[in-house]
Design an enzyme around this catalytic site. Structure first.
Site, mmCIF file in Angstrom:
data_model
loop_
_atom_site.group_PDB
_atom_site.id
_atom_site.type_symbol
_atom_site.label_atom_id
_atom_site.label_comp_id
_atom_site.label_asym_id
_atom_site.label_seq_id
_atom_site.Cartn_x
_atom_site.Cartn_y
_atom_site.Cartn_z
ATOM 1 N N ASP A 85 -3.739 1.300 -1.916
ATOM 2 C CA ASP A 85 -4.259 1.285 -0.245
ATOM 3 C C ASP A 85 -5.550 1.354 -0.268
ATOM 4 O O ASP A 85 -5.967 1.884 0.108
ATOM 5 C CB ASP A 85 -3.432 2.424 0.631
ATOM 6 C CG ASP A 85 -2.240 1.490 1.887
ATOM 7 O OD1 ASP A 85 -1.956 -0.032 1.173
ATOM 8 O OD2 ASP A 85 -0.918 2.322 1.089
ATOM 9 N N ASP A 141 1.523 -4.921 2.311
ATOM 10 C CA ASP A 141 0.549 -4.958 2.580
ATOM 11 C C ASP A 141 -0.914 -5.367 1.457
ATOM 12 O O ASP A 141 -1.655 -4.700 2.532
ATOM 13 C CB ASP A 141 0.987 -2.795 2.773
ATOM 14 C CG ASP A 141 2.054 -2.651 3.599
ATOM 15 O OD1 ASP A 141 2.935 -3.775 3.684
ATOM 16 O OD2 ASP A 141 2.051 -1.924 4.220
HETATM 17 N N1 GLY Z 1 0.896 0.084 5.217
HETATM 18 C C1 GLY Z 1 0.846 0.957 6.065
HETATM 19 C C2 GLY Z 1 1.838 -0.104 7.690
HETATM 20 O O1 GLY Z 1 1.356 -0.847 7.449
HETATM 21 O O2 GLY Z 1 2.499 0.528 8.229
#
Ligand code: GLY
Length: 361
Positions: A85, A141
């Site tokens: 992330d 994601d």
């Molecule tokens: N990236 C994790 C979520 O969208 O909750």
């Protein structure tokens, strides 16, 4: 933008200074500086602060964002606790700062994060590994994280970051987007051979369902991959996923359910998914032909209008702006609460509609 929103966020900027808010429960944010500097959402509050600084010129917003950027050096230095992330975190802090002020140190932070993200690429399967304990797992994601790699190539002139991002986007396009255009959350690969094994259930109802925030990550993420590469297949994917999203959300008065293919005893919503999808649709209006723009513009406007009318908390003494975000279908704890990324995407969408958005992706 309504004065009440500016006032509320200025109050939050003061109250949250030096903290990293995630979920607001009963009008009070928690703080990830205290319990997880590596947490994936730590860039959203500063990202919202940069958006507000860009729109209003109020110094408190910039100061708040810069404080968080410096605090996040601990995560960059220790780095082993970071997952994929890094785009969410450093595009909204260091890279945002560099775009606005040109600060060299911020550019270096962004490039460090991009190198760490590029280092997660699995060559055999051509995917970016999501989490640290599952070497064969990749998740949708990540489509919102790879713009950090596109930025690094644009900044350095070195195509290797973009090559990794594009290869990853192609892999997810091939395996995650189903024939009905719904999108899976987690893909499992053999990390040695790269062979695709299966889609797994994640934050949605099950492995066959359509977790709405995952649909939004895919919609906006493929639009951004097209923005950066001009490869038409990414635009076509983004448009189809947007059409799927619009078809579903129009059935619930433009209030987004947490999963489009799940059973409900009572409806469970995820405001953050709608706000993120609206941003993706507004990005699409800048990429599609003139006669296609209205579909995406008007759907985005309807989602934001419904969010404003039903779910906005304008009380300046309470933390959290948009209510009714949900972390996942099955988690009863973080459900129908304010989550920081819901607020970020709501603000980005409002500013996009007013043509005052700072492009952070
Ligand atoms: N990236 C994790 C979520 O969208 O909750």
């Amino acid at each position: 933008m309504q004065e009440e929103i500016i006032h509320k966020l200025a109050e939050e900027a003061i109250r949250q200074f030096g903290k990293m808010p995630y979920v607001a429960t009963n009008g009070k944010y928690d703080d990830k500086v205290e319990n997880n500097i590596f947490w994936w959402t730590n860039g959203f509050f500063p990202g919202m602060m940069w958006q507000m600084y860009h729109a209003t010129g109020e110094e408190i917003f910039r100061e708040s964002a810069e404080k968080n950027e410096i605090q996040l050096d601990e995560a960059l230095d220790k780095f082993t606790g970071l997952d994929h992330d890094m785009g969410f975190v450093w595009l909204h802090t260091a890279v945002a700062n560099y775009r606005v002020t040109g600060k060299e140190q911020s550019k270096i932070r962004g490039l460090k994060a991009a190198n760490l993200l590029a280092g997660r690429f699995n060559l055999a399967g051509e995917f970016i590994q999501a989490w640290n304990h599952q070497p064969g797992w990749s998740i949708i994601d990540s489509m919102m994280n790879i713009p950090l790699l596109y930025w690094a190539s644009e900044e350095t002139g070195n195509p290797r970051f973009k090559q990794i991002a594009q290869a990853h986007a192609d892999t997810l396009l091939k395996y995650f987007v189903r024939p009905d255009v719904s999108v899976g959350h987690i893909g499992e690969f053999d990390p040695e051979t790269g062979e695709f094994i299966q889609l797994l259930g994640g934050q949605g109802y099950d492995s066959h369902s359509a977790w709405s925030r995952g649909q939004a990550w895919a919609l906006y993420g493929f639009a951004l991959s097209y923005h950066h590469t001009k490869e038409i297949r990414f635009l076509e994917a983004a448009k189809k996923i947007a059409n799927y999203f619009i078809a579903n959300v129009s059935q619930t008065d433009y209030l987004t359910l947490v999963d489009f293919k799940a059973p409900y005893e009572t409806p469970k919503y995820d405001a953050s998914a709608g706000c993120c999808a609206a941003c993706g649709m507004l990005e699409l209006t800048e990429l599609v032909l003139d006669d296609e723009k209205n579909l995406y513009q008007s759907a985005a406007e309807k989602i934001i209008k419904a969010t404003t009318e039903h779910w906005l908390d304008l009380d300046p003494t309470r933390d959290g702006l948009v209510q009714n975000s949900s972390q996942s279908y099955h988690n009863p704890e973080e459900s129908h609460v304010s989550i920081v990324y819901g607020d970020y995407f709501y603000i980005e969408a409002l500013l996009r509609l007013e043509e005052k958005n700072l492009f952070l992706w």
